[in-house]
Design an enzyme around this catalytic site. Structure first.
Site, PDB file in Angstrom:
ATOM      1  N   TRP A  20      -0.396   8.843  -3.337  1.00  0.00           N
ATOM      2  CA  TRP A  20      -0.348   7.872  -2.901  1.00  0.00           C
ATOM      3  C   TRP A  20      -1.840   7.798  -1.966  1.00  0.00           C
ATOM      4  O   TRP A  20      -1.635   7.608  -0.746  1.00  0.00           O
ATOM      5  CB  TRP A  20       0.870   7.805  -1.864  1.00  0.00           C
ATOM      6  CG  TRP A  20       1.927   7.822  -2.616  1.00  0.00           C
ATOM      7  CD1 TRP A  20       2.496   6.446  -3.229  1.00  0.00           C
ATOM      8  CD2 TRP A  20       2.859   8.816  -3.117  1.00  0.00           C
ATOM      9  NE1 TRP A  20       3.727   6.816  -3.913  1.00  0.00           N
ATOM     10  CE2 TRP A  20       3.854   8.485  -3.764  1.00  0.00           C
ATOM     11  CE3 TRP A  20       2.833  10.116  -2.683  1.00  0.00           C
ATOM     12  CZ2 TRP A  20       4.828   9.126  -4.276  1.00  0.00           C
ATOM     13  CZ3 TRP A  20       3.971  10.995  -3.196  1.00  0.00           C
ATOM     14  CH2 TRP A  20       4.807  10.493  -4.141  1.00  0.00           C
ATOM     15  N   CYS A  30       1.368   5.506   2.440  1.00  0.00           N
ATOM     16  CA  CYS A  30       2.066   5.716   1.266  1.00  0.00           C
ATOM     17  C   CYS A  30       2.066   4.603   0.491  1.00  0.00           C
ATOM     18  O   CYS A  30       0.882   4.123  -0.162  1.00  0.00           O
ATOM     19  CB  CYS A  30       3.545   6.101   1.752  1.00  0.00           C
ATOM     20  SG  CYS A  30       4.528   6.465   0.495  1.00  0.00           S
TER      21      CYS A  30
END
Length: 740
Positions: free
Chosen positions: A319, A404
């Protein structure tokens, strides 16, 4: 002629946003200036592709350093091939060699080593079993029996109690603009002003700042080992990118967070690149080479994980999210040539999941840029979109990154405590089963009244469901408070926190899974006849549904309003509780790929879903139930209120190319219009996959022929062939829209 930076408050105080505001040059034209990969980049990437192939053939991990506890300065300099590298630096001394980080949990490190045929060094094991405490051990010392039951049952899961929490975005740009010495000087000022009665809070703050100063000194030492003096500000575009990367590399070396986002660096890099080009110190070919080589380094980022971790976060993701474009509050857009250069890397190097390229979409972005983004999505399925008009307005701030997958964070002044998610489908079954887990028959929520043996009554179910939601929210908050207290104590992110303001706005990210399962289940109870089939102990084993009912994902307010109310209610429950360090609770509707694991832990539900079957990802409608076309499905998700889900509302959208149009130009035009319309309706996020299901089926049978096939799954992208067979089958079961 030498071009100076425009002056501003950024010279007096640490303020990257002010630097961007005064120096960024918006670019209104198209991609015609872009260049292909340089010869050096091609040769370097060829070596990397060979290593990536070996890694895949080795089962996913090429090598592990089982002896060296990773710190900012633990490993000697590492190179892919030194004479080809423009941007240097690796996590260890060799590309794709993974490091051990036992402060997160020694048992997890030992298991990960064993999973991939390695043995953890006995001295390291002894150190962390006899002399040092990991945050994992500390958390389980503090957990109550109730929390342990919730964790093992799958009501609350995916918790960062056995790896680093991640989700913190260091403002890595600060290393380049100010140099390490200035950052140390500012942290020392902060340290000196933290005086007064020595309460536990003040003592902790002073210790943390001391750790941050030490981390900054280590970053300077690490850069010096590669031959760079980063004590002073970067003086060129190459230095700006290299300095920024050193800041990010330091974070990678010390933390194995589930999400190590980059923030928003492309516009910052562009200021230096355009300055160098104007001074004839850099050509466009060299500018693209810098970006491509920087991205090569990002594509090689690796963390050491147990194989079990893949059940929650499949495909070995990091991520590493980079946010492009967006708008300034004053109405200027932030599209730069380097926004294009980042996207161009997907052609120069081929499609890839990392970095997790995120376009901050606004209807006011230049049309040519929007069209280029659509083209890249159609060609690669490698980028995602978030609604800058919505997020900028709510935050009243225009320099932010995506942490994220989908959650907004102000660069430099906010941090986030991350905490996975609660399984709302299991919570519904608790309400129907007198607070008992449907699998273990253990009481998890006391005081829940029984439901009638006959057809379920909507009002009675909702009354008990609200009670269970309230109770689960309390346990969830207690769990998160423990995790993050212990993480701060035993695994503090000194390198990342050193690149943030000392006095921070803290967020605590909660999440939910199973939203569409619950919405459809409650709809079935309300609009059809849903009868619970119970065993001898009164626990539901299945449901009989008679009649039809409206299903979430078809732009039907009868069920969409149920989904919206669920989100609003759970967010309200979270806000009733005291959060660690005064953090603000935020909520996400995001499952990553744990929608498969959640399904395994959940019994049959009143929507007709059978025991063990996967949930839909994120805020998506359940597979195949959104039967009224793409627009209707998007409209349903757009009704969810972002104000009550400020950690993000993940929607993964797959459409076959022909549904977008007969020609490439039609497809681009229609995808731009679709994005404009979706975000105009106050939706927050969209993953875009443009591909045929047949391509995925071929990749399952012949993975060696599709090493670069990328698909967006739930807030992030993966190489499809890296997913387990089970996860691949779940992706194939999703709706691939064949009409708008």
């Amino acid at each position: 002629m030498k071009k100076a930076f425009q002056k501003g408050e950024w010279e007096k105080v640490i303020d990257i946003r002010d630097f961007l505001y005064h120096n960024l040059t918006p670019y209104d034209n198209g991609p015609q200036f872009l260049k292909g990969p340089s010869k050096k980049t091609q040769e370097l990437w060829k070596i990397c592709k060979g290593l990536l192939k070996k890694e895949f053939e080795a089962g996913g991990v090429l090598d592990i350093d089982t002896k060296t506890i990773s710190t900012v300065t633990s490993h000697k300099p590492g190179y892919i091939k030194k004479n080809l590298e423009i941007i240097v630096g690796l996590q260890t001394d060799e590309p794709l060699k993974r490091a051990i980080k036992p402060y997160g949990g020694i048992r997890m490190v030992e298991q990960a080593c064993e999973d991939y045929g390695k043995k953890l060094d006995m001295q390291v094991k002894e150190l962390f079993t006899k002399y040092l405490k990991s945050h994992n051990e500390a958390i389980f010392d503090a957990y109550t029996e109730e929390i342990r039951k919730y964790r093992s049952s799958g009501v609350i899961t995916g918790l960062p109690d056995n790896y680093a929490r991640g989700r913190i975005i260091g403002d890595y740009r600060r290393v380049a603009l100010y140099g390490i010495d200035r950052l140390i000087e500012e942290k020392k000022k902060d340290h000196s002003r933290k005086t007064g009665p020595m309460t536990d809070i003040l003592i902790r703050e002073r210790e943390e700042i001391g750790e941050e100063i030490h981390a900054l000194e280590m970053i300077k030492e690490m850069a010096a080992s590669y031959g760079f003096d980063i004590s002073k500000p970067a003086a060129s575009s190459k230095e700006a990118i290299q300095w920024t990367y050193f800041g990010y590399l330091a974070a990678l070396k010390e933390q194995d967070g589930a999400a190590m986002s980059l923030g928003s660096v492309s516009g910052f890099f562009d200021i230096y690149i355009e300055k160098d080009i104007a001074e004839r110190l850099l050509t466009e070919d060299e500018a693209q080479e810098l970006i491509d080589q920087f991205i090569i380094k990002l594509r090689l980022v690796r963390q050491l994980r147990m194989k079990e971790y893949d059940q929650i976060y499949a495909g070995d993701p990091t991520w590493l999210t980079e946010s492009l474009a967006g708008m300034f509050i004053d109405g200027r857009h932030k599209v730069t040539k380097t926004s294009y250069r980042f996207l161009q890397s997907l052609y120069n190097l081929g499609a890839a999941p990392e970095p997790n390229i995120t376009v901050l979409w606004s209807e006011k972005l230049p049309q040519k840029f929007k069209e280029f983004c659509a083209k890249v999505s159609i060609d690669t399925s490698s980028i995602q979109y978030e609604n800058d008009d919505l997020m900028r307005e709510i935050a009243d701030f225009d320099d932010y990154g995506i942490s994220c997958c989908v959650s907004q964070q102000k660069n430099g002044s906010q941090m986030q405590y991350f905490g996975a998610r609660a399984n709302l489908a299991k919570v519904l079954l608790l309400a129907i089963n007198q607070g008992k887990d449907e699998n273990a028959a253990v009481t998890l929520v006391p005081g829940i009244n029984p439901q009638p043996e006959s057809v379920l009554n909507f009002d009675k179910v909702m009354k008990e469901y609200k009670k269970t939601l309230s109770y689960v929210a309390k346990v969830y908050v207690n769990t998160m408070n423990i995790i993050h207290c212990m993480h701060d104590k035993y695994y503090f992110e000194r390198a990342q926190m050193a690149l943030l303001d000392t006095d921070l706005d803290r967020l605590m990210a909660f999440g939910i899974a199973g939203l569409s399962v619950v919405a459809d289940s409650l709809s079935a109870i309300k609009y059809a006849k849903a009868t619970a089939i119970r065993d001898g102990d009164g626990i539901t084993r299945d449901f009989v549904i008679e009649g039809d009912f409206p299903k979430y994902g078809n732009d039907d307010d009868r069920v969409d309003s149920i989904a919206k109310e669920l989100v609003d209610s759970f967010n309200k429950e979270l806000n009733k509780h005291r959060i660690y360090r005064g953090a603000t609770p935020t909520l996400s509707i995001l499952t990553i790929t744990s929608n498969v694991m959640y399904g395994k832990k959940t019994g049959a539900t009143p929507d007709g879903r059978k025991k063990g079957e996967p949930f839909a990802p994120g805020a998506n409608p359940m597979h195949g139930r959104d039967t009224h076309g793409a627009i209707a499905s998007l409209n349903s998700v757009a009704k969810l209120n972002y104000l009550n889900a400020l950690d993000g509302i993940s929607n993964t959208f797959s459409i076959v190319p022909r549904a977008l149009g007969a020609t490439n130009n039609e497809q681009i035009e229609n995808l731009v219009a679709l994005l404009d319309g979706y975000f105009h309706n106050k939706a927050q996020h969209l993953n875009v996959n443009v591909l045929n299901k047949e391509t995925l089926l071929k990749a399952m049978e012949h993975p060696e022929e599709y090493p670069s096939l990328v698909i967006r799954v739930s807030g992030y992208a993966v190489n499809f062939v890296k997913l387990s067979r089970e996860h691949q089958q779940e992706v194939l079961a999703r709706t691939f829209f064949e009409s708008m």
